[in-house]
Design an enzyme around this catalytic site. Structure first.
Site, mmCIF file in Angstrom:
data_model
loop_
_atom_site.group_PDB
_atom_site.id
_atom_site.type_symbol
_atom_site.label_atom_id
_atom_site.label_comp_id
_atom_site.label_asym_id
_atom_site.label_seq_id
_atom_site.Cartn_x
_atom_site.Cartn_y
_atom_site.Cartn_z
ATOM 1 N N CYS A 187 47.175 16.712 -2.075
ATOM 2 C CA CYS A 187 46.018 16.671 -2.975
ATOM 3 C C CYS A 187 46.469 16.904 -4.415
ATOM 4 O O CYS A 187 47.315 17.761 -4.679
ATOM 5 C CB CYS A 187 45.013 17.739 -2.555
ATOM 6 S SG CYS A 187 43.509 17.735 -3.560
ATOM 7 N N CYS A 233 43.602 23.909 -6.557
ATOM 8 C CA CYS A 233 42.828 25.030 -6.028
ATOM 9 C C CYS A 233 43.777 26.064 -5.389
ATOM 10 O O CYS A 233 44.483 25.745 -4.426
ATOM 11 C CB CYS A 233 41.820 24.533 -4.995
ATOM 12 S SG CYS A 233 40.752 23.196 -5.595
ATOM 13 N N CYS A 237 44.136 26.732 -1.495
ATOM 14 C CA CYS A 237 44.252 25.607 -0.573
ATOM 15 C C CYS A 237 45.693 25.272 -0.205
ATOM 16 O O CYS A 237 46.554 25.110 -1.073
ATOM 17 C CB CYS A 237 43.579 24.387 -1.192
ATOM 18 S SG CYS A 237 43.590 22.955 -0.113
ATOM 19 N N CYS A 257 32.274 17.017 11.081
ATOM 20 C CA CYS A 257 32.526 17.094 9.651
ATOM 21 C C CYS A 257 33.789 16.295 9.329
ATOM 22 O O CYS A 257 34.881 16.652 9.787
ATOM 23 C CB CYS A 257 32.690 18.539 9.213
ATOM 24 S SG CYS A 257 31.257 19.564 9.614
ATOM 25 N N CYS A 300 25.291 20.751 1.947
ATOM 26 C CA CYS A 300 26.043 21.838 2.570
ATOM 27 C C CYS A 300 26.975 22.400 1.513
ATOM 28 O O CYS A 300 27.820 21.674 0.983
ATOM 29 C CB CYS A 300 26.823 21.287 3.767
ATOM 30 S SG CYS A 300 27.973 22.460 4.539
ATOM 31 N N ARG A 320 26.809 29.546 8.200
ATOM 32 C CA ARG A 320 27.909 29.180 9.083
ATOM 33 C C ARG A 320 29.132 30.052 8.819
ATOM 34 O O ARG A 320 29.560 30.192 7.679
ATOM 35 C CB ARG A 320 28.268 27.706 8.873
ATOM 36 C CG ARG A 320 29.385 27.191 9.770
ATOM 37 C CD ARG A 320 29.671 25.724 9.471
ATOM 38 N NE ARG A 320 28.450 24.955 9.487
ATOM 39 C CZ ARG A 320 28.189 23.945 8.661
ATOM 40 N NH1 ARG A 320 29.076 23.585 7.763
ATOM 41 N NH2 ARG A 320 27.043 23.298 8.751
#
Length: 412
Positions: free
Chosen positions: A65, A69, A72, A109, A202, A272
């Protein structure tokens, strides 16, 4: 406890707690944690009974990526030894999804690392959604592809997507300390685009990155204002090879207090438990089911979770039941307006009335992208606790080596 009685009454009426009350929940002592769970559990059962919704992650594209972040394992510069692969083909993704659905999952998902999808990527995901729904007509599909450009949310909705995930992760004030390649406002904009396109929004948070109680309350109140239907609560998985590898700040009791605070602020939203529950809640996971009404089944994006069979046994042993495909997750007043509050006079966007509505590269709710004093709200008696950092349990962080992107069977 006056505080907890007040919060239960407000939760049953969909009335928001004050910020002082939300902070007071986080400030309760470990001696009071069972009282906090029991109180928030009354609110959870009122709106969701004893049902637990199962969700299943499919990592469509792993690693590499360009975003930075800090939490991550797929980030730019990550040295974490994770699986790296390009886009799964629609039939491969459908096959991976089938494993989770066979285990009882109601929602799939679909997650892809990256800043955001190109139009070609939206086409790929649209084909994948069709492939999954051709095989499983009633399945819910949530896409999590990063920042959305104009028109992309509408295209995903037309392709059959039911929901879109994009987490706020932390407070606006501290967001720049966690990520520099995009902004907090970028994330808010994507959630709003999803909502406007008719997708169920979400959006959640990651706890354990060194944030303050005030930061946690800030992000949960910001989520309330955005009014997502689903609020994933992630607990940081400190991957070796990432900037936050040494951030072991959570205890099981701290995690339970955070979940309780989210439930009180978002009483009628799907809360969740997402990435990190096995690492930080550990043997206290069954207690968390009294607070949240939704979990991920099996593995996460780049880390391995508890065995799927163990998840199902835990739910049954705790006296809960898996939510069936024919059951509506959200309470009637939310489901009737497509999940959001719409014109409901007591709607979630109302500060005076009701409650609000993952993480690896923002992944579908899964972080894993990878006392009293004198509280004005009537705090719990006892001195304010000093949070003791948890012992580092690096043995509980297992990099995923099975399922999507491998030749091995998935955990579901």
């Amino acid at each position: 406890m006056d505080l907890l009685n007040t919060l239960v009454d407000k939760g049953l009426r969909r009335e928001l707690p004050t910020r002082d009350e939300a902070l007071a929940v986080l400030a309760t002592s470990d001696d009071d944690v069972l009282d906090v769970v029991a109180a928030a559990g009354k609110v959870r059962r009122h709106w969701f009974g004893r049902r637990v919704k199962l969700n299943y992650l499919v990592n469509l594209k792993s690693g590499l990526c360009p975003e930075d972040c800090s939490y991550c394992s797929q980030r730019l510069g990550s040295k974490a030894d994770i699986l790296k692969y390009t886009w799964l083909k629609p039939d491969q993704a459908s096959q991976a999804a089938a494993a989770g659905l066979a285990g009882g999952a109601k929602r799939v998902c679909l997650v892809a690392s990256g800043r955001g999808p190109t139009d070609r990527d939206v086409d790929r995901v649209s084909d994948t959604i069709k492939a999954i729904k051709d095989q499983h007509e009633n399945v819910e599909v949530c896409a999590c592809l990063g920042l959305l450009s104009d028109g992309q949310a509408e295209r995903l909705r037309a392709a059959g997507a039911d929901a879109y995930n994009h987490n706020l992760n932390t407070s606006e004030a501290t967001y720049g300390d966690i990520t520099t390649t995009h902004t907090y406002a970028d994330r808010v904009d994507t959630v709003q685009k999803a909502h406007a396109a008719g997708l169920s929004a979400c959006s959640g948070l990651i706890a354990g990155m060194g944030e303050s109680d005030e930061d946690l309350v800030d992000v949960v109140y910001a989520l309330r204002d955005l009014d997502p239907d689903s609020v994933p609560v992630n607990f940081l998985i400190p991957f070796e090879g990432t900037p936050l590898a040494q951030e072991w700040n959570l205890t099981p009791q701290r995690c339970l207090r955070i979940l309780a605070m989210v439930r009180f602020v978002c009483p009628d939203a799907e809360v969740r438990i997402a990435g990190g529950r096995e690492v930080h809640l550990r043997t206290m996971q069954p207690l968390a089911l009294h607070l949240a009404n939704s979990i991920f089944l099996g593995d996460y994006l780049t880390s391995e979770g508890q065995a799927g069979k163990a998840d199902l046994e835990m739910i049954a042993d705790a006296g809960f039941e898996v939510e069936g495909a024919g059951e509506v997750t959200l309470p009637e007043h939310r489901a009737a307006t497509g999940g959001g509050c719409g014109a409901d006079a007591a709607g979630c966007g109302s500060h005076a009335e009701s409650g609000c509505g993952s993480h690896e590269a923002g992944g579908c709710g899964s972080h894993e992208a990878g006392g009293c004093g004198s509280h004005a709200g009537g705090g719990v008696c006892g001195s304010a606790p000093v949070e003791v950092p948890a012992e580092a349990r690096t043995d509980l962080v297992a990099v995923r080596r099975r399922g999507a992107g491998t030749d091995l069977a998935p955990n579901a």
